[in-house]
Design a protein around this motif. Structure first.
Motif, PDB file in Angstrom:
ATOM      1  N   SER A 285       4.403  31.676  27.471  1.00  0.00           N
ATOM      2  CA  SER A 285       3.718  30.591  26.756  1.00  0.00           C
ATOM      3  C   SER A 285       2.723  31.195  25.780  1.00  0.00           C
ATOM      4  O   SER A 285       2.081  32.196  26.083  1.00  0.00           O
ATOM      5  N   ILE A 286       2.630  30.545  24.637  1.00  0.00           N
ATOM      6  CA  ILE A 286       1.647  30.999  23.654  1.00  0.00           C
ATOM      7  C   ILE A 286       0.302  30.404  24.056  1.00  0.00           C
ATOM      8  O   ILE A 286       0.158  29.185  24.121  1.00  0.00           O
ATOM      9  N   GLU A 287      -0.651  31.264  24.345  1.00  0.00           N
ATOM     10  CA  GLU A 287      -1.954  30.773  24.801  1.00  0.00           C
ATOM     11  C   GLU A 287      -2.758  30.169  23.672  1.00  0.00           C
ATOM     12  O   GLU A 287      -3.397  29.143  23.835  1.00  0.00           O
ATOM     13  N   ASN A 288      -2.730  30.866  22.552  1.00  0.00           N
ATOM     14  CA  ASN A 288      -3.538  30.418  21.434  1.00  0.00           C
ATOM     15  C   ASN A 288      -2.905  30.823  20.112  1.00  0.00           C
ATOM     16  O   ASN A 288      -2.186  31.826  20.048  1.00  0.00           O
ATOM     17  N   VAL A 289      -3.218  30.072  19.099  1.00  0.00           N
ATOM     18  CA  VAL A 289      -2.694  30.361  17.758  1.00  0.00           C
ATOM     19  C   VAL A 289      -3.900  30.511  16.836  1.00  0.00           C
ATOM     20  O   VAL A 289      -4.799  29.676  16.855  1.00  0.00           O
ATOM     21  N   TYR A 290      -3.913  31.572  16.041  1.00  0.00           N
ATOM     22  CA  TYR A 290      -5.090  31.817  15.209  1.00  0.00           C
ATOM     23  C   TYR A 290      -4.743  31.968  13.733  1.00  0.00           C
ATOM     24  O   TYR A 290      -3.668  32.477  13.390  1.00  0.00           O
ATOM     25  N   LEU A 291      -5.713  31.624  12.938  1.00  0.00           N
ATOM     26  CA  LEU A 291      -5.656  31.929  11.517  1.00  0.00           C
ATOM     27  C   LEU A 291      -6.413  33.239  11.366  1.00  0.00           C
ATOM     28  O   LEU A 291      -7.506  33.386  11.892  1.00  0.00           O
ATOM     29  N   LEU A 292      -5.805  34.209  10.664  1.00  0.00           N
ATOM     30  CA  LEU A 292      -6.459  35.510  10.532  1.00  0.00           C
ATOM     31  C   LEU A 292      -7.374  35.485   9.320  1.00  0.00           C
ATOM     32  O   LEU A 292      -6.916  35.245   8.198  1.00  0.00           O
ATOM     33  N   MET A 293      -8.643  35.705   9.556  1.00  0.00           N
ATOM     34  CA  MET A 293      -9.608  35.664   8.450  1.00  0.00           C
ATOM     35  C   MET A 293     -10.374  36.973   8.390  1.00  0.00           C
ATOM     36  O   MET A 293     -11.595  37.006   8.486  1.00  0.00           O
ATOM     37  N   GLY A 294      -9.667  38.078   8.232  1.00  0.00           N
ATOM     38  CA  GLY A 294     -10.332  39.370   8.159  1.00  0.00           C
ATOM     39  C   GLY A 294     -10.983  39.706   9.481  1.00  0.00           C
ATOM     40  O   GLY A 294     -10.304  39.931  10.473  1.00  0.00           O
ATOM     41  N   ARG A 295     -12.326  39.705   9.496  1.00  0.00           N
ATOM     42  CA  ARG A 295     -13.031  40.053  10.735  1.00  0.00           C
ATOM     43  C   ARG A 295     -13.044  38.902  11.722  1.00  0.00           C
ATOM     44  O   ARG A 295     -13.382  39.079  12.880  1.00  0.00           O
ATOM     45  N   GLU A 296     -12.751  37.721  11.246  1.00  0.00           N
ATOM     46  CA  GLU A 296     -12.848  36.539  12.098  1.00  0.00           C
ATOM     47  C   GLU A 296     -11.465  35.983  12.435  1.00  0.00           C
ATOM     48  O   GLU A 296     -10.493  36.239  11.730  1.00  0.00           O
ATOM     49  N   LEU A 297     -11.445  35.208  13.523  1.00  0.00           N
ATOM     50  CA  LEU A 297     -10.227  34.466  13.847  1.00  0.00           C
ATOM     51  C   LEU A 297     -10.620  32.995  13.917  1.00  0.00           C
ATOM     52  O   LEU A 297     -11.698  32.670  14.390  1.00  0.00           O
ATOM     53  N   GLU A 298      -9.761  32.122  13.433  1.00  0.00           N
ATOM     54  CA  GLU A 298     -10.036  30.685  13.537  1.00  0.00           C
ATOM     55  C   GLU A 298      -8.964  30.080  14.420  1.00  0.00           C
ATOM     56  O   GLU A 298      -7.774  30.299  14.190  1.00  0.00           O
ATOM     57  N   GLU A 299      -9.397  29.332  15.403  1.00  0.00           N
ATOM     58  CA  GLU A 299      -8.432  28.755  16.338  1.00  0.00           C
ATOM     59  C   GLU A 299      -7.718  27.575  15.683  1.00  0.00           C
ATOM     60  O   GLU A 299      -8.362  26.738  15.039  1.00  0.00           O
TER      61      GLU A 299
END
Ligand code: GTP
Ligand code: MG
Length: 1154
Positions: free
Chosen positions: A586-600
């Protein structure tokens, strides 16, 4: 420069036509991260003032300290052009050769690439590599020629010279593209010809086509040219960039020329004839300034001169004069430069025109420059991003060819895939995010983030209500404290009375505050988990959702097998039978990659780059993720650099071994290129691509993964062992006479055979080694022959193909029929023909057909030949002619065929570790020339017969004993002997096992009967250095046994490019030493290139008078090969024949007072 909101990005993610997935590729230090900074600043993520200095995407500490990128990282940006909005998923990649695997992981997820080239350095080795990588992945590149400011400030070129220089760079880049294109067309043409040949009727007329196919194919769109709109000239550090389009627009309005005409003529051999007001061809021939120089470069140069170089008003006047602009004297003398600026601009360029024009021509005073700088930024984004959006394809434009390439793994071709799998091609092409579209995701690498950095573990900003609540509590507390203070001073006696109420109210506040505090602590605690792995991925079809169950397809997964084993229409959430290389999770979480940050995020639709959490237990480095088992695994990534530098690591405190093992496992998963293995000796070995990569891996291991003190051995340098033809000259370079040569060789061989000859082993003077198994059931004769160098190289380069041949042969032997693509079959046939043409001469007659196996690991650069007259075995090339299944197979006695495997295994073992220092062999051919073998059933029969005889004899004897106890049977002694032999044969174990050992020993002795040599791994190293440090570069190279193969001066610059080869063994600390000796003016890029024979003989000892004189008695000071060999032997704990003190003498001290 607005801060883009998350909602806007989420909305854009749903429009694949407006998405651009692109990466920035270049040689090291050409300015990728600085360029990325400019693009990031356009979204307000960092301030424009910081762009270029912050290097935002270099988020690791060591990246910032060293100033190089080590990991590729992604960021999503928003860009608006008119009323069209775009989402840019931008990936910055490293340029250092050690991290080229990171480039592969980035390129796979993109549809386009920005190739950055330094205007001074031009096309460098890694530029070529990245262009090739982009080409192989079928992604479209655009070019940014960066650091134009260096041409002005450092090289001090005139605009005309700079123009010529830029043209050359463009030619160099196009030459690389041209070579790639030509080779592809040629390949295609060759394939077509072969196809035609196959289809043509036997009696039809033959027509020969001499064309290479290049004439028919239009390749003009592939090349970089400013008029094609795929080139930007930039200075990322100064924040400006320009494309021809901007200028065409500006000048068409100013001069009234058709913009299309300007677009075609602004770059090229055109000039402006001011008399007739026409653009004419032939600027060079007529000695005129090309249009580009006149209209573009001149302006930039004057801008720099006025602003940066001189900073004086006189120059400004000249600029004004050249532009023919008159400014009122009052404006010119005005203390506020803005006045002058607006005065010029209002005349020369209307405000509505692009910002660039203002920047280029206005009068600039230093105070103004900072302001202008920002305008430049604005322009830069326009230039680069507009080019990206217009020139690079969207995920919808993915080509069928690319899809087929992605789906056809190894030897399988697309049309042999199951029908359901082939249907998925449409899903790729449609890039649909509909509910019923299958989910197809490719994970190109796993990267680690600190669990604290995960959005769910971050301290979320307080809401307004919470802030109000907190401030109210703080206010109450403060008031109470104040009140308590007052009370204390005023009426201390009453304190006890007041206390309960204090406690009550204070207790209430405190309780609430504590509650809040514990909340924070809790958050902290959850944040203290270990590192978390996030999958770096792209969605090719469907929508990926949080909590979704999906299939993980390993690289070896076979959809044909999966589909037959699994029920139709099954999904990953059903309970399913186990299928090899397929798992569900199962995919636990999906993120947007923003360089140093991740956005859920809740979901990510097709066409986007994303991060996935929860897959670390299922994916090691890369994998394909899908909602359907019909999906094939994607083709593996193309890695350009192979890991070569190995070190053994151990914890400082032995008790921490489990932590180290755990850490190494994590490191292996987190790095696309690093390899982790445990050697037979028990050592934990880390294999990396180079010194910088090694350092990064060790730092990661220490600080992140194992979190313990570790010590690493010196780098373990790989060697290969080989044999060579007998030398023609002796060690003092004197020609060995024929007689003498033969005598020397014989002497060596006799010495060898004297030692080695024993009851079971015999070495004859020609180097043929005959060995008998201990049970005496088999005798094998082997000879070692050096392979020609080109054959070794050919085998080395084609190891993958040889492995495929082995696989196919194996499946044929097992009676399965493997579908191989025509292309692979042709490659095999091609390999065979090449081998035939290389193995010429009497010695190699029919050798290619006699090849029994390759080794080590069945695909290495050594050959086992079947020179046995009485043994026919299926040919290695049987996959090429599968119809006529080798008759030899049936003709042979099957029992002898059983030993085939033992012989091959013995050969594999012998080639895996040689007798010199247990390193693998290379370029050696072992030919099995005789064998005398008793088939096992015969041997068994023999044994049984003997046993039966023995039993009979025993019974006879018993009978006799009973009659006459003293009489000894005449046959008794022979019976006893027979029993001895039988038990002796049995105690050695099965014949096949003995044969393996015997063949291995025979190969080793045959190897030793020839002149042995070590082979050292070599780096090619490109060094760029200026003339003044050239001497020092040569000195360092010379000291480290480097050999310069090429040296040239970059045209128009003072930079020399030196290409040298250097043994890997001598390369450690080389880059540092060069940097230190040249004060950082030269830095080498080293890539593994080939294996080279170390010319000296490690076993050589001086024999003649001259040699004694020349080399001394032991001759060990100059014997490089001996040094290398002993170092390896010492490391492996093998016996080293070496005395530290040979003639002990009392040492006298040199000081006088004893
Ligand atoms: N003069 C000049 N220097 C530049 C320019 N762009 C970048 N640099 C400098 O070049 C150096 C390398 O820049 P980076 O952006 O880190 O280069 P990179 O290509 O990302 O390097 P790697 O990631 O290590 O391959 C830095 O010192 C920058 O300040 C430019 O346009 N002009
Ligand atoms: Mg970088």
């Amino acid at each position: 420069m607005v801060h883009t909101s998350l909602d806007r990005i989420i909305a854009l993610q749903k429009k694949p036509a407006n998405i651009r997935n692109l990466c920035i590729l270049a040689h090291v230090d050409h300015g990728k991260t600085t360029l990325a900074d400019c693009l990031v600043a356009s979204n307000g993520i960092i301030s424009t003032r910081q762009a270029g200095k912050l290097r935002y995407l270099d988020s690791r500490e060591d990246e910032q300290i060293r100033g190089i990128t080590m990991k590729s990282s992604a960021i999503s940006l928003h860009y608006q052009e008119g009323d069209r909005e775009y989402l840019l998923n931008l990936i910055d990649s490293p340029g250092h050769v050690d991290f080229s695997s990171e480039v592969s992981t980035a390129v796979r997820l993109c549809d386009g690439a920005i190739v950055v080239v330094d205007a001074v350095e031009g096309v460098c080795p890694q530029t070529q590599v990245v262009l090739r990588q982009a080409w192989l992945e079928n992604i479209r590149p655009v070019l940014v020629i960066n650091k134009i400011d260096r041409l002005i400030m450092e090289l001090k070129l005139t605009p005309q010279e700079a123009y010529a220089h830029l043209q050359k760079i463009m030619e160099q880049v196009n030459a690389v593209t041209g070579t790639l294109f030509t080779s592809r067309v040629m390949e295609g043409q060759a394939e077509k010809t072969k196809e035609e040949k196959r289809n043509e009727s036997p009696n039809g007329d033959q027509v020969y086509d001499w064309s290479a196919g290049l004439e028919e194919v239009d390749d003009s769109h592939l090349y970089f040219s400013p008029d094609q709109g795929n080139v930007v000239f930039a200075s990322a550090i100064d924040g400006w960039g320009l494309s021809i389009q901007h200028f065409a627009q500006i000048y068409s309005e100013k001069m009234g020329i058709n913009p299309q005409v300007l677009l075609k003529t602004l770059w090229g051999d055109f000039y402006l004839n001011t008399k007739v007001k026409k653009i004419m061809k032939g600027a060079q021939a007529k000695g005129k300034k090309p249009l580009f120089v006149q209209l573009v470069l001149d302006n930039i140069w004057s801008l720099y001169e006025a602003v940066v170089t001189r900073r004086d008003k006189e120059k400004v006047e000249k600029v004004l004069a050249s532009l023919g602009i008159k400014v009122m004297a009052r404006d010119f003398r005005h203390s506020d430069p803005k006045v002058l600026l607006s005065a010029i601009c209002s005349q020369w360029l209307p405000v509505s025109q692009a910002v660039l024009c203002i920047l280029l021509y206005c009068v600039i005073l230093f105070s103004l420059f900072v302001r202008l700088y920002y305008y430049y930024f604005g322009l830069f984004f326009d230039a680069a991003i507009a080019m990206v959006c217009n020139k690079l394809p969207s995920p919808l434009d993915i080509t069928a060819e690319r899809v087929e390439n992605l789906m056809s793994v190894g030897v399988r071709r697309f049309d042999t895939l199951p029908a359901r799998t082939q249907e998925l091609k449409n899903a790729f092409l449609q890039c649909s995010s509909d509910g019923d579209a299958p989910v197809i995701v490719f994970v190109s690498k796993m990267f680690v983030v600190d669990a604290k950095a995960l959005p769910q573990n971050k301290q979320r900003p307080l809401t307004q209500a919470e802030i109000a609540q907190r401030s109210e509590l703080a206010r109450q507390r403060h008031a109470e404290r104040m009140a308590a203070g007052q009370m204390g001073t005023v009426n201390q006696q009453n304190q006890s009375l007041n206390a309960p109420s204090d406690v009550q109210s204070g207790g209430l506040c405190k309780g609430k505050l504590d509650e809040l505090d514990t909340q924070v602590v809790k958050e902290d605690k959850t944040g203290e988990q270990n590192e978390t792995f996030i999958a770096f991925a792209r969605v090719y079809s469907g929508v990926v959702r949080k909590g979704q169950r999906i299939f993980i397809l390993g690289p070896k997964y076979d959809p044909a097998q999966g589909l037959t084993m699994l029920p139709e229409q099954c999904s990953a959430s059903d309970s399913l039978p186990a299928v090899p290389h397929l798992s569900c999770c199962s995919i636990e979480n999906v993120y947007l990659l923003m360089g140093r940050e991740l956005e859920e995020l809740e979901e990510v639709p097709s066409g986007n780059v994303l991060g996935l959490k929860g897959l670390e237990d299922f994916i090691l480095k890369s994998a394909t993720v899908s909602s359907t088992p019909a999906c094939p695994p994607f083709t593996p990534l193309n890695f350009e650099a192979s890991p070569i530098v190995r070190v053994a690591v151990e914890p400082k405190h032995p008790g921490e071994m489990p932590k180290l093992v755990h850490g190494m496992r994590l490191l292996n998963q987190a790095d696309p290129c690093a390899e982790v293995l445990i050697q037979e000796t028990g050592e934990h070995v880390l294999v990396t691509a180079g010194e910088v990569h090694l350092q990064r891996c060790l730092d990661d291991l220490k600080d992140r993964f194992a979190k313990i003190e570790i010590s690493a051995s010196k780098p373990i340098i790989p060697f290969r062992e080989t044999v060579v033809r007998p030398p023609k000259v002796d060690m003092v370079n004197e020609e060995l006479g024929k007689q003498e040569k033969v005598a020397v060789i014989h002497q060596v061989k006799e010495e060898g055979s004297r030692v080695r000859s024993s009851e079971t082993l015999h070495v004859d003077s020609s180097g043929l080694v005959t060995i008998t198994t201990p049970s005496k059931h088999a005798t094998v004769s082997v000879r070692a022959i050096p392979l020609p160098q080109e054959v070794t190289c050919l085998l080395e380069d084609n190891s993958e193909l040889i492995r495929t041949v082995e696989q196919v042969n194996m499946s044929l032997r097992e009676g399965r029929n493997l579908d191989i693509s025509v292309r692979t079959l042709e490659a095999i046939a091609d390999l065979k023909t090449k081998l035939e043409s290389m193995l010429q001469g009497r010695k190699w007659r029919n050798a290619v057909h006699q090849i029994w196996a390759f080794g080590p690991r069945r695909c290495g650069p050594n050959i086992l030949l079947n020179k046995l007259v009485d043994y026919q075995r299926p040919s290695l090339w049987q996959c090429l002619c599968r119809e006529d299944k080798s008759g030899g197979d049936r003709a042979q006695i099957p029992s002898i065929r059983e030993f085939d495997n033992s012989i091959v295994s013995g050969f594999q073992l012998a080639t895996l570790s040689g007798p010199m220092c247990e390193e693998p062999l290379m370029g050696v051919c072992f030919s099995i020339e005789r064998w005398d073998i008793q088939p096992p059933n015969l041997a068994q029969q023999d044994n049984m017969e003997r046993n039966a005889k023995f039993q009979e004899a025993l019974e006879e004897r018993r009978a006799l004993e009973s009659t006459d106890a003293l009489e000894v049977s005449p046959s008794e002694s022979s019976q006893a002997k027979c029993r001895e032999e039988t038990s002796a044969a049995d105690c050695y174990g099965p014949v096949s096992g003995q044969l393996i050992a015997a063949v291995k020993e025979a190969c080793r002795h045959a190897f030793q009967a020839q002149p042995q040599r070590l082979m050292a791994a070599m780096y090619t190293c490109e060094i760029m250095a200026t003339a003044e440090v050239l001497g020092r570069v040569y000195a360092v190279l010379g000291k480290r046994e480097g050999r310069v193969v090429h040296e040239e001066m970059k045209e128009g610059t003072e930079i020399f490019i030196i290409k040298a080869v250097l043994p890997v063994a001598e390369s450690f600390g080389f880059a540092d030493e060069i940097r230190k000796r040249t004060s950082g003016l030269a830095s080498p890029q080293m890539v593994f290139s080939h294996w080279q024979v170390v010319s000296s003989d490690p076993y050589w000892v001086p024999t003649t008078e001259e040699e004694y004189l020349h080399f001394g008695e032991k001759a060990d000071s100059t014997n490089q090969a001996l040094k290398y060999m002993n170092a390896v032997r010492r490391r492996k704990g093998l016996y080293v024949e070496e005395k530290i003190v040979e003639h002990a003498e009392k040492q006298r001290t040199l000081s006088k007072n004893k």
